[in-house]
Design an enzyme around this catalytic site. Sequence first.
Site, PDB file in Angstrom:
ATOM      1  N   ARG A   1      -4.117  -4.683  -8.391  1.00 32.61           N
ATOM      2  CA  ARG A   1      -4.481  -3.276  -8.162  1.00 32.61           C
ATOM      3  C   ARG A   1      -3.342  -2.357  -8.631  1.00 32.61           C
ATOM      4  O   ARG A   1      -2.917  -1.431  -7.944  1.00 32.61           O
ATOM      5  CB  ARG A   1      -4.812  -3.032  -6.689  1.00 32.61           C
TER       6      ARG A   1
ATOM      7  N   CYS B   1       5.003  -2.011  -8.341  1.00 34.55           N
ATOM      8  CA  CYS B   1       3.623  -1.696  -7.986  1.00 34.55           C
ATOM      9  C   CYS B   1       3.557  -0.484  -7.041  1.00 34.55           C
ATOM     10  O   CYS B   1       3.815   0.631  -7.472  1.00 34.55           O
ATOM     11  CB  CYS B   1       2.922  -2.937  -7.445  1.00 34.55           C
TER      12      CYS B   1
ATOM     13  N   GLU C   1       0.872  -1.170   0.000  1.00 33.12           N
ATOM     14  CA  GLU C   1       0.000   0.000   0.000  1.00 33.12           C
ATOM     15  C   GLU C   1       0.912   1.224   0.000  1.00 33.12           C
ATOM     16  O   GLU C   1       1.580   1.501   0.996  1.00 33.12           O
ATOM     17  CB  GLU C   1      -0.885  -0.065   1.248  1.00 33.12           C
ATOM     18  N   SER C   2       0.941   1.939  -1.117  1.00 28.30           N
ATOM     19  CA  SER C   2       1.932   3.017  -1.259  1.00 28.30           C
ATOM     20  C   SER C   2       1.776   4.094  -0.188  1.00 28.30           C
ATOM     21  O   SER C   2       2.761   4.675   0.264  1.00 28.30           O
ATOM     22  CB  SER C   2       1.849   3.631  -2.653  1.00 28.30           C
TER      23      SER C   2
ATOM     24  N   GLU D   1       7.784 -10.705  -8.614  1.00 28.67           N
ATOM     25  CA  GLU D   1       8.202 -11.642  -7.563  1.00 28.67           C
ATOM     26  C   GLU D   1       7.226 -12.799  -7.409  1.00 28.67           C
ATOM     27  O   GLU D   1       7.583 -13.848  -6.896  1.00 28.67           O
ATOM     28  CB  GLU D   1       8.376 -10.903  -6.220  1.00 28.67           C
TER      29      GLU D   1
ATOM     30  N   HIS E   1       3.833  -7.304 -10.494  1.00 31.08           N
ATOM     31  CA  HIS E   1       4.570  -8.062  -9.475  1.00 31.08           C
ATOM     32  C   HIS E   1       5.416  -9.146 -10.124  1.00 31.08           C
ATOM     33  O   HIS E   1       4.909 -10.228 -10.399  1.00 31.08           O
ATOM     34  CB  HIS E   1       3.594  -8.714  -8.493  1.00 31.08           C
TER      35      HIS E   1
ATOM     36  N   ARG F   1      -2.922   5.583  -9.928  1.00 27.96           N
ATOM     37  CA  ARG F   1      -3.107   4.474  -8.975  1.00 27.96           C
ATOM     38  C   ARG F   1      -4.360   3.690  -9.325  1.00 27.96           C
ATOM     39  O   ARG F   1      -5.364   4.256  -9.744  1.00 27.96           O
ATOM     40  CB  ARG F   1      -3.297   5.017  -7.551  1.00 27.96           C
TER      41      ARG F   1
HETATM   42  N1  GLN Z   1      -3.022  -0.105  -5.216  1.00 30.70           N
HETATM   43  C1  GLN Z   1      -1.847  -0.065  -4.389  1.00 30.70           C
HETATM   44  C2  GLN Z   1      -1.429   1.369  -4.113  1.00 30.70           C
HETATM   45  O1  GLN Z   1      -1.969   2.252  -4.692  1.00 30.70           O
HETATM   46  C3  GLN Z   1      -0.704  -0.806  -5.047  1.00 30.70           C
HETATM   47  C4  GLN Z   1      -1.029  -2.258  -5.131  1.00 30.70           C
HETATM   48  C5  GLN Z   1       0.166  -3.146  -5.094  1.00 30.70           C
HETATM   49  O2  GLN Z   1       1.270  -2.750  -4.745  1.00 30.70           O
HETATM   50  N2  GLN Z   1      -0.084  -4.396  -5.405  1.00 30.70           N
HETATM   51  O3  GLN Z   1      -0.573   1.597  -3.339  1.00 30.70           O
END
Ligand code: GLN
Length: 199
Positions: free
Chosen positions: A140, A80, A49-50, A182, A180, A112
């Site tokens: 996401r 991400c 979650e940024s 990873e 991702h 985002r």
């Molecule tokens: N939606 C997340 C964000 O805005 C990022 C999602 C992720 O890192 N898988 O931070």
Amino acid sequence: MVVVGVLSLQGDFLEHIQLLATMSNVKPKHVKMPRDLSDVDALIIPGGESTTIGRLMKIKGLDKAVVDFAREGRPVMGTCAGAILLAKSVVDRVVGKVNQPILELMDIAVVRNAFGRQRESFETNVLVEGLGSIKVVFIRAPAIIDAWGDAKIISYIDYPDIGRVGAVAVQRNMLAVVFHPEISGDTKLYEYLISMSRR
Ligand code: GLN
């Protein structure tokens, strides 16, 4: 031996550590404090979650430490949420303007949650310039919608409704990756990151 640090405050840092551990001549290292960066050759900012990662970085002084790390020319890859933190411009697909701490290191603009919410997460193959096809997972994910200066988009994805958007951008020693790598376990982007530390 190359020491690859993974910012381990929130998100899926363990998956990066585990994948790095399968690579030869690579020593993965958790980075939780600025001092952890001292012997790190390349750094990964993971997905998660940024907003949370950005806030925790600020509390621990890791925001400034990572900016200094990157400005010294040491390689940094943000995946991400990590890509969101590297961008100079961030908006949210639904709420628009965001108010979250970011590092503003790369000349890119990101949206985002560009591909929708959790249920719109998907696995696909993307073509990355110079690296070929990589199997990856979008969760996401943000989209890179602009790059300027010496930042360059090196991978695109076509997606219903949003069209063609950037998935990977590079600028000198920095890499923004919206998916991702990873999770699917393809190490090409990691090898690319490590190759930057030897330049
Ligand atoms: N939606 C997340 C964000 O805005 C990022 C999602 C992720 O890192 N898988 O931070």
